[in-house]
Scaffold this motif. Structure first.
Motif, PDB file in Angstrom:
ATOM      1  N   SER A  11      34.841  25.059  20.135  1.00  0.00           N
ATOM      2  CA  SER A  11      34.616  26.119  20.913  1.00  0.00           C
ATOM      3  C   SER A  11      35.921  26.863  21.844  1.00  0.00           C
ATOM      4  O   SER A  11      35.449  27.587  22.771  1.00  0.00           O
ATOM      5  CB  SER A  11      33.381  26.059  21.754  1.00  0.00           C
ATOM      6  N   VAL A  12      36.793  26.188  21.592  1.00  0.00           N
ATOM      7  CA  VAL A  12      37.993  26.607  22.329  1.00  0.00           C
ATOM      8  C   VAL A  12      38.626  27.941  21.808  1.00  0.00           C
ATOM      9  O   VAL A  12      38.959  27.945  20.614  1.00  0.00           O
ATOM     10  CB  VAL A  12      39.103  25.544  22.492  1.00  0.00           C
ATOM     11  N   ARG A  13      38.627  28.797  22.465  1.00  0.00           N
ATOM     12  CA  ARG A  13      39.242  30.255  22.136  1.00  0.00           C
ATOM     13  C   ARG A  13      39.054  31.119  23.642  1.00  0.00           C
ATOM     14  O   ARG A  13      39.033  30.611  24.582  1.00  0.00           O
ATOM     15  CB  ARG A  13      38.360  31.128  21.128  1.00  0.00           C
ATOM     16  N   ASP A  14      39.744  32.380  23.283  1.00  0.00           N
ATOM     17  CA  ASP A  14      39.660  33.145  24.435  1.00  0.00           C
ATOM     18  C   ASP A  14      38.395  33.286  24.945  1.00  0.00           C
ATOM     19  O   ASP A  14      37.430  33.575  24.473  1.00  0.00           O
ATOM     20  CB  ASP A  14      40.074  34.721  23.933  1.00  0.00           C
ATOM     21  N   PRO A  15      38.492  33.086  26.471  1.00  0.00           N
ATOM     22  CA  PRO A  15      37.149  33.082  27.525  1.00  0.00           C
ATOM     23  C   PRO A  15      36.408  34.371  27.043  1.00  0.00           C
ATOM     24  O   PRO A  15      36.861  35.595  27.009  1.00  0.00           O
ATOM     25  CB  PRO A  15      37.707  33.150  28.804  1.00  0.00           C
ATOM     26  N   GLY A  16      35.282  34.279  26.627  1.00  0.00           N
ATOM     27  CA  GLY A  16      34.101  35.162  26.332  1.00  0.00           C
ATOM     28  C   GLY A  16      33.808  35.595  25.023  1.00  0.00           C
ATOM     29  O   GLY A  16      32.946  36.074  24.516  1.00  0.00           O
ATOM     30  N   ASN A  17      34.985  34.979  24.153  1.00  0.00           N
ATOM     31  CA  ASN A  17      34.901  35.488  22.552  1.00  0.00           C
ATOM     32  C   ASN A  17      33.708  34.547  22.074  1.00  0.00           C
ATOM     33  O   ASN A  17      33.687  33.542  22.118  1.00  0.00           O
ATOM     34  CB  ASN A  17      36.252  35.319  21.980  1.00  0.00           C
ATOM     35  N   LEU A  18      32.984  35.202  21.145  1.00  0.00           N
ATOM     36  CA  LEU A  18      31.623  34.508  20.511  1.00  0.00           C
ATOM     37  C   LEU A  18      32.294  33.802  19.474  1.00  0.00           C
ATOM     38  O   LEU A  18      33.344  34.288  18.729  1.00  0.00           O
ATOM     39  CB  LEU A  18      30.535  35.181  20.316  1.00  0.00           C
ATOM     40  N   GLY A  19      31.940  32.606  18.991  1.00  0.00           N
ATOM     41  CA  GLY A  19      32.348  32.026  17.714  1.00  0.00           C
ATOM     42  C   GLY A  19      31.065  31.063  17.313  1.00  0.00           C
ATOM     43  O   GLY A  19      30.131  31.141  17.807  1.00  0.00           O
ATOM     44  N   LEU A  20      31.048  30.639  15.970  1.00  0.00           N
ATOM     45  CA  LEU A  20      29.986  29.838  15.492  1.00  0.00           C
ATOM     46  C   LEU A  20      30.690  28.176  15.534  1.00  0.00           C
ATOM     47  O   LEU A  20      31.551  27.972  15.439  1.00  0.00           O
ATOM     48  CB  LEU A  20      30.052  30.097  13.973  1.00  0.00           C
ATOM     49  N   TYR A  21      29.509  27.410  16.027  1.00  0.00           N
ATOM     50  CA  TYR A  21      30.062  26.071  16.138  1.00  0.00           C
ATOM     51  C   TYR A  21      30.222  25.558  14.962  1.00  0.00           C
ATOM     52  O   TYR A  21      29.961  25.851  13.710  1.00  0.00           O
ATOM     53  CB  TYR A  21      28.773  25.197  16.724  1.00  0.00           C
ATOM     54  N   LYS A  22      31.294  24.505  14.807  1.00  0.00           N
ATOM     55  CA  LYS A  22      31.686  23.747  13.759  1.00  0.00           C
ATOM     56  C   LYS A  22      30.624  23.354  12.853  1.00  0.00           C
ATOM     57  O   LYS A  22      29.692  22.610  13.308  1.00  0.00           O
ATOM     58  CB  LYS A  22      32.780  22.732  14.227  1.00  0.00           C
ATOM     59  N   GLY A  23      30.711  23.781  11.571  1.00  0.00           N
ATOM     60  CA  GLY A  23      29.820  23.275  10.552  1.00  0.00           C
ATOM     61  C   GLY A  23      28.471  24.205  10.647  1.00  0.00           C
ATOM     62  O   GLY A  23      27.592  23.918   9.607  1.00  0.00           O
ATOM     63  N   LYS A  24      28.489  25.335  11.376  1.00  0.00           N
ATOM     64  CA  LYS A  24      27.476  26.181  11.182  1.00  0.00           C
ATOM     65  C   LYS A  24      27.993  27.525  10.748  1.00  0.00           C
ATOM     66  O   LYS A  24      28.820  27.885  10.739  1.00  0.00           O
ATOM     67  CB  LYS A  24      27.172  26.632  12.788  1.00  0.00           C
ATOM     68  N   LYS A  25      26.970  28.287   9.921  1.00  0.00           N
ATOM     69  CA  LYS A  25      27.444  29.650   9.453  1.00  0.00           C
ATOM     70  C   LYS A  25      25.921  30.188   9.589  1.00  0.00           C
ATOM     71  O   LYS A  25      24.910  29.828   9.758  1.00  0.00           O
ATOM     72  CB  LYS A  25      28.000  29.529   8.215  1.00  0.00           C
ATOM     73  N   LEU A  26      26.037  31.723   9.537  1.00  0.00           N
ATOM     74  CA  LEU A  26      24.952  32.706   9.314  1.00  0.00           C
ATOM     75  C   LEU A  26      24.518  32.593   8.069  1.00  0.00           C
ATOM     76  O   LEU A  26      25.311  32.282   7.085  1.00  0.00           O
ATOM     77  CB  LEU A  26      25.259  34.007   9.989  1.00  0.00           C
ATOM     78  N   LYS A  27      22.942  32.884   7.828  1.00  0.00           N
ATOM     79  CA  LYS A  27      22.422  32.849   6.597  1.00  0.00           C
ATOM     80  C   LYS A  27      22.642  34.202   5.808  1.00  0.00           C
ATOM     81  O   LYS A  27      22.541  35.309   6.460  1.00  0.00           O
ATOM     82  CB  LYS A  27      21.142  32.466   6.392  1.00  0.00           C
ATOM     83  N   GLU A  28      22.996  34.305   4.553  1.00  0.00           N
ATOM     84  CA  GLU A  28      23.145  35.514   3.862  1.00  0.00           C
ATOM     85  C   GLU A  28      21.902  36.457   3.764  1.00  0.00           C
ATOM     86  O   GLU A  28      20.937  35.890   3.258  1.00  0.00           O
ATOM     87  CB  GLU A  28      23.779  35.330   2.452  1.00  0.00           C
ATOM     88  N   GLY A  29      21.924  37.572   4.174  1.00  0.00           N
ATOM     89  CA  GLY A  29      20.414  38.386   4.309  1.00  0.00           C
ATOM     90  C   GLY A  29      19.574  38.212   5.258  1.00  0.00           C
ATOM     91  O   GLY A  29      18.732  38.911   5.434  1.00  0.00           O
ATOM     92  N   ASN A  30      19.844  37.405   6.223  1.00  0.00           N
ATOM     93  CA  ASN A  30      18.972  37.023   7.356  1.00  0.00           C
ATOM     94  C   ASN A  30      19.223  37.912   8.524  1.00  0.00           C
ATOM     95  O   ASN A  30      20.641  38.247   8.695  1.00  0.00           O
ATOM     96  CB  ASN A  30      18.988  35.485   7.712  1.00  0.00           C
TER      97      ASN A  30
END
Length: 451
Positions: free
Chosen positions: A410-429
């Motif tokens: 979760s290290v990146r520019d402060p405030g930028n959203l990201g997905l936790y390691k090993g996570k992803k969004l589901k296609e079509g959801n």
């Protein structure tokens, strides 16, 4: 008086004497001579856009310096020419007459000023009637051909009526040169101005609803032209702001039916509209909104307004929240990703109680493998949410920080959203991103709900 004071007084006296002595040496230049000029009367049939020639005979018993010709429309200086006059004699030059949009015919003033080397000067003014040229034709120029545009009988209006090769006709327009003073005037599209502009060479995107024979018109005074792709929203004509976008500022209430003429099967943003069969209803809160239509994307973009300006997040939590960044876009991230282009920022919908929401679909309006966007107080750089002003309990999405506060990655520019390691969004959801600022804009809470 002690020695130190005496030295200071003597020093000050010397300085004062020196200043006075220098001042006595500075003398104003003495003006002399007798500059005179004779202007040839040659200012007939002057048109907007001309390079107006002049000829002036000048003389003096002292060396001359310059002859200046300044053209005024009313009290406004619109053009100037300066000629170095080395000796007595006849001098000629030109002064440009602006063409301009919507300038009425009238009398301009041409002022000549002759100065000699002692700065003595003489001035003379000439009244110059200026009219818009009655061109016998204009020329419509496409990539493959040119077409004459003939007078229609309406003031300053010209038209080319042809069996054009397509309903889409990118072209620019130019004038002929009608006399020795005239010059070619070109009219094209200016993205910055959002319309037809003199001197621009970018093609104007003419579009006809029907193929075959149709007319392209242009008014050489108002710069009004046709045909264009027209969009009408709830009986209000949308303004063409560039070749891809049309805009309308409009007051809307929850439940208003949206009738859009010109676009069929357009993508309905579920945050602002609901569709049932052929009926589209506005579902956001009452208010003033800027609607931007993009025919290429079949997309209506909605932006909240306050008065005549785009809304911004206020200290009390009212207003608007905007999204800028990577891996998100409407109507699809593939066709129209926002990126870090502030012009493409997405306005979240206000859902009441100082909460703001955005609906996205995995693989369609948001990337499934990675995200990297953030929330801003305005459509542009300035106020923004960081990990110090925005928190979340989501186990899917994190708020970036300089140091890793969560379960990894979760290290990146402060405030930028990201997905936790090993996570992803589901296609079509479908996913609902909600920002709640009811506890204060420095205590915002993000929730991410999967549906």
């Amino acid at each position: 008086m002690n020695l130190k004071k005496l030295k200071y007084w003597m020093f000050a006296s010397v300085i004062s004497f020196g200043v006075l002595s220098c001042s006595d040496d500075v003398k104003e230049p003495q003006q002399g001579g007798n500059p005179t000029m004779q202007i040839e009367d040659q200012f007939a049939n002057v048109h907007f856009g001309d390079l107006l020639p002049f000829e002036v005979s000048v003389s003096d018993n002292l060396p001359l310096s310059t002859l200046t010709a300044i053209l005024y429309f009313g009290e406004e200086e619109v053009s100037k020419t300066i000629i170095r006059t080395k000796e007595n004699g006849k001098y000629s030059g030109t002064v440009a007459v602006p063409y301009g949009k919507n300038i009425p015919d009238g009398a301009a003033t041409l002022k000549f000023t002759l100065i000699n080397t002692t700065m003595k000067k003489v001035s003379q003014e000439v009244t110059v009637p200026v009219t818009r040229a009655p061109y016998p034709y204009l020329i419509l120029v496409t990539a493959d051909a040119s077409y004459p545009m003939l007078p229609t009988g309406q003031p300053n209006e010209y038209a080319a009526t042809e069996s054009f090769p397509s309903t889409e006709l990118p072209a620019y327009i130019k004038t002929p040169v009608v006399d020795s003073k005239g010059r070619e005037i070109i009219f094209g599209w200016d993205e910055g101005e959002g319309g037809i502009t003199e001197g621009a060479t970018t093609d104007i995107s003419f579009v006809s609803r029907e193929g075959g024979v149709y007319s392209v018109t242009f008014n050489a005074r108002t710069f009004e032209a046709s045909p264009f792709f027209e969009l009408v929203l709830n009986e209000k004509k949308m303004e063409m702001i560039n070749k891809e976008n049309y805009q309308l500022d409009i007051n809307l209430e929850t439940g208003d039916e949206i009738v859009l003429e010109g676009l069929t099967d357009w993508w309905v943003d579920p945050d602002f509209f609901a569709r049932e069969d052929d009926k589209v209803t506005f579902i956001a809160t009452d208010g003033k909104y800027r609607i931007i239509a993009n025919p290429n994307l079949n997309y209506l973009k909605v932006e909240a307004m306050t008065g005549n300006d785009l809304a911004t997040l206020q200290p009390d939590g009212t207003g608007a929240i905007w999204i800028i960044g990577d891996n998100i876009g409407k109507p699809s991230v593939a066709e129209n990703a926002v990126g870090w282009n502030t012009d493409k920022a997405i306005c979240m919908v206000a859902i009441g109680d100082k909460k703001y929401q955005m609906t996205v679909v995995g693989g369609e309006t948001i990337s499934t493998e990675d995200i990297n966007f953030k929330f801003f107080h305005q459509k542009g750089w300035g106020g923004e949410f960081s990990n110090e002003t925005l928190t979340t309990k989501s186990d899917l999405v994190f708020v970036g920080a300089k140091e890793d506060p969560g379960p990894g990655n979760s290290v990146r520019d402060p405030g930028n959203l990201g997905l936790y390691k090993g996570k992803k969004l589901k296609e079509g959801n479908t996913y609902l991103f909600t920002v709640d600022v009811s506890a204060g804009i420095d205590k915002a809470v993000l929730t991410v709900e999967e549906r």
